[in-house]
Design a protein around this motif. Structure first.
Motif, PDB file in Angstrom:
ATOM      1  N   PRO A 268      -8.644  -1.839   8.188  1.00 23.98           N
ATOM      2  CA  PRO A 268      -7.808  -2.321   6.969  1.00 23.98           C
ATOM      3  C   PRO A 268      -6.385  -1.235   6.770  1.00 23.98           C
ATOM      4  O   PRO A 268      -6.205  -0.138   7.418  1.00 23.98           O
TER       5      PRO A 268
ATOM      6  N   GLY B 155      -4.141  -0.444   5.278  1.00 25.35           N
ATOM      7  CA  GLY B 155      -3.418   0.148   3.420  1.00 25.35           C
ATOM      8  C   GLY B 155      -4.789   0.373   3.065  1.00 25.35           C
ATOM      9  O   GLY B 155      -5.456   0.623   3.378  1.00 25.35           O
ATOM     10  N   PRO B 156      -4.251   1.339   2.249  1.00 23.82           N
ATOM     11  CA  PRO B 156      -4.746   1.773   1.634  1.00 23.82           C
ATOM     12  C   PRO B 156      -6.186   1.097   0.581  1.00 23.82           C
ATOM     13  O   PRO B 156      -6.026   0.360   0.390  1.00 23.82           O
TER      14      PRO B 156
ATOM     15  N   ASP C  35      -2.572   4.272  14.285  1.00 24.27           N
ATOM     16  CA  ASP C  35      -2.837   4.877  12.906  1.00 24.27           C
ATOM     17  C   ASP C  35      -2.405   6.188  13.357  1.00 24.27           C
ATOM     18  O   ASP C  35      -1.768   6.209  11.934  1.00 24.27           O
TER      19      ASP C  35
ATOM     20  N   GLU D  76       0.864   7.429  10.067  1.00 23.14           N
ATOM     21  CA  GLU D  76       0.789   8.451   8.843  1.00 23.14           C
ATOM     22  C   GLU D  76       1.482   9.637   9.280  1.00 23.14           C
ATOM     23  O   GLU D  76       1.894   9.989   8.339  1.00 23.14           O
TER      24      GLU D  76
ATOM     25  N   LEU E 129       5.141   7.121   7.994  1.00 21.84           N
ATOM     26  CA  LEU E 129       4.001   6.251   6.665  1.00 21.84           C
ATOM     27  C   LEU E 129       4.211   7.325   5.783  1.00 21.84           C
ATOM     28  O   LEU E 129       4.059   7.245   4.771  1.00 21.84           O
ATOM     29  N   CYS E 130       3.383   8.217   5.898  1.00 24.73           N
ATOM     30  CA  CYS E 130       3.045   9.964   5.126  1.00 24.73           C
ATOM     31  C   CYS E 130       3.588  10.732   5.278  1.00 24.73           C
ATOM     32  O   CYS E 130       4.728  11.589   5.158  1.00 24.73           O
TER      33      CYS E 130
END
Ligand SMILES: NC(=O)C1=CN([C@@H]2O[C@H](COP(=O)(O)OP(=O)(O)OC[C@H]3O[C@@H](n4cnc5c(N)ncnc54)[C@H](OP(=O)(O)O)[C@@H]3O)[C@@H](O)[C@H]2O)C=CC1
Ligand SMILES: CC[C@](O)(C(C)=O)C(=O)O
Ligand SMILES: [Mg+2]
Ligand SMILES: [Mg+2]
Length: 337
Positions: free
Chosen positions: A131, A133-134, A192, A196, A200-201
């Motif tokens: 997925p 998403g979290p 990914d 991140e 994103l992170c």
């Protein structure tokens, strides 16, 4: 479109309903997959070690919990949703002895296959349903009748039916409602990790903290800086999510848009782009994976130190106070796990 995207009508839920699925791990992703598969009519068993903190949570949700080895022995499809750094030893000790021909091993992220830490036998299907998403939102979206998009990939197709099985699994967690994109373990893992770390992170957290520091060090109120640099970011990103950067720019004032257009590339400049390329290179070469595995094996000294430093950043104290005033914002991280 250059990628293949599959939706609900392309996936046969019956394929996964006909199997027994072991979900190894009951954290962010594990609880979301297990509960949504169960609600989709799939026979699910959870694999957790004796004494795992997650055991009572899974049992409270009415799921049957056994050891990882027993779950792997019982199941036709074994989905590995333990932390990436724990997967190799779980595989060796508890899964490999039960990975008999005709079974399938699934992953939610390709790290251990991409970097050769796990090497399943040739007679089993190896696939991924990842997925984008979290996990807590994967579950929330499923429960709301929506879905988080997924990447699906097949590393090994022993049965000749691995993609159809992965799509059926993706349908069971709501992924094909939003769209499941076919990719490879290599593409999922590298993009990914890049996403991140750089955007994103890592990138977003550093941008928010640095903006907050610049404003508060210049004497502005932490509360005002918090709203400006963190709280409002969600509202801005919501518009991007709904209609791209174009919709966000349509909604903001001309003054903001001129500031965005004239100043944004001074913040994210060619030095930042070069650093992003360097980070991508470390991911592609396996340098990041080797560093992270070694950090974990050493007892995570840097991880623990940086985690504590992040938690002690003044933005957290300010945010805690302000979110306490907004009941609709301060929702618990774990509603189901
Ligand atoms: N977090 C996310 O939203 C996303 C994660 N992924 C991928 O999903 C996978 C799982 O990540 P995530 O959900 O974040 O993991 P979490 O850290 O949230 O949860 C890990 C779970 O595994 C359990 N666990 C720990 N050790 C073992 C073991 N030896 N045997 C069995 N279970 C064990 C933990 O139990 P305990 O409570 O006892 O520690 C916990 O239930 C990873 O591959 C990750 O990259 C992919 C997309 C997004
Ligand atoms: C963005 C972080 C993530 O890749 C995710 C939620 O998709 C993760 O590994 O948790
Ligand atoms: Mg991700
Ligand atoms: Mg990830």
């Amino acid at each position: 479109m250059s990628v293949e995207v599959y939706y609900d009508d392309d996936a046969d839920l019956g394929l996964i309903q006909a199997k027994k699925v072991a979900v190894i791990g009951y954290g962010s992703q594990g609880h979301a997959h297990a509960l949504s598969l169960r609600d989709s009519g799939v026979d699910v068993v959870i694999g957790l070690p004796e004494g795992s903190k997650s055991r009572p949570k899974a049992e409270e949700q009415g799921l049957r919990v056994v050891t990882p080895a027993q779950a792997a022995a019982e199941a036709d499809v074994i989905m590995v949703l333990a932390p990436d750094t724990a997967q190799r030893s779980i595989y060796t000790e508890s899964i490999a002895p039960h990975l008999t021909p005709g079974k399938a091993i699934f992953f939610g992220h390709g790290f251990n296959i991409r970097y050769g830490l796990i090497k399943p036998p040739a007679e089993v299907d190896v696939a991924m349903v990842a997925p984008k998403g979290p996990g807590h939102l994967v579950r929330r979206q499923y429960s709301d009748g929506k879905g988080v998009p997924c990447l699906v990939a097949v590393e090994q197709d022993a049965s000749g039916n691995a993609l159809a099985l992965a799509l059926a699994y993706a349908k069971g967690i709501g992924g094909t409602r939003a769209g499941a994109i076919k990719t490879t373990f290599t593409e999922e893992t590298e993009t990914d990790l890049f996403g991140e770390q750089a955007v994103l992170c890592g990138g977003a957290s550093a941008l928010v903290q640095t903006g907050f520091e610049v404003l508060t060090e210049a004497g502005y109120a932490p509360e005002v800086a918090y709203f400006e640099c963190l709280h409002e970011l969600k509202l801005i990103v919501d518009l991007m999510y709904e209609g791209g950067i174009a919709k966000m720019r349509y909604s903001i004032s001309d003054t903001a848009e001129y500031g965005d257009l004239s100043r944004g590339s001074r913040i994210i400049d060619s030095r930042v782009k070069d650093e992003m390329r360097k980070i991508l290179g470390e991911i592609q070469s396996g340098e990041f994976a080797r560093e992270w595995v070694a950090e974990d094996e050493a007892g995570r000294p840097n991880f623990t130190k940086w985690q504590a430093e992040g938690a002690a950043h003044p933005i957290e104290e300010t945010g805690k106070k302000l979110r306490g005033m907004m009941s609709w914002v301060d929702r618990p991280i774990t509603e189901t796990a």
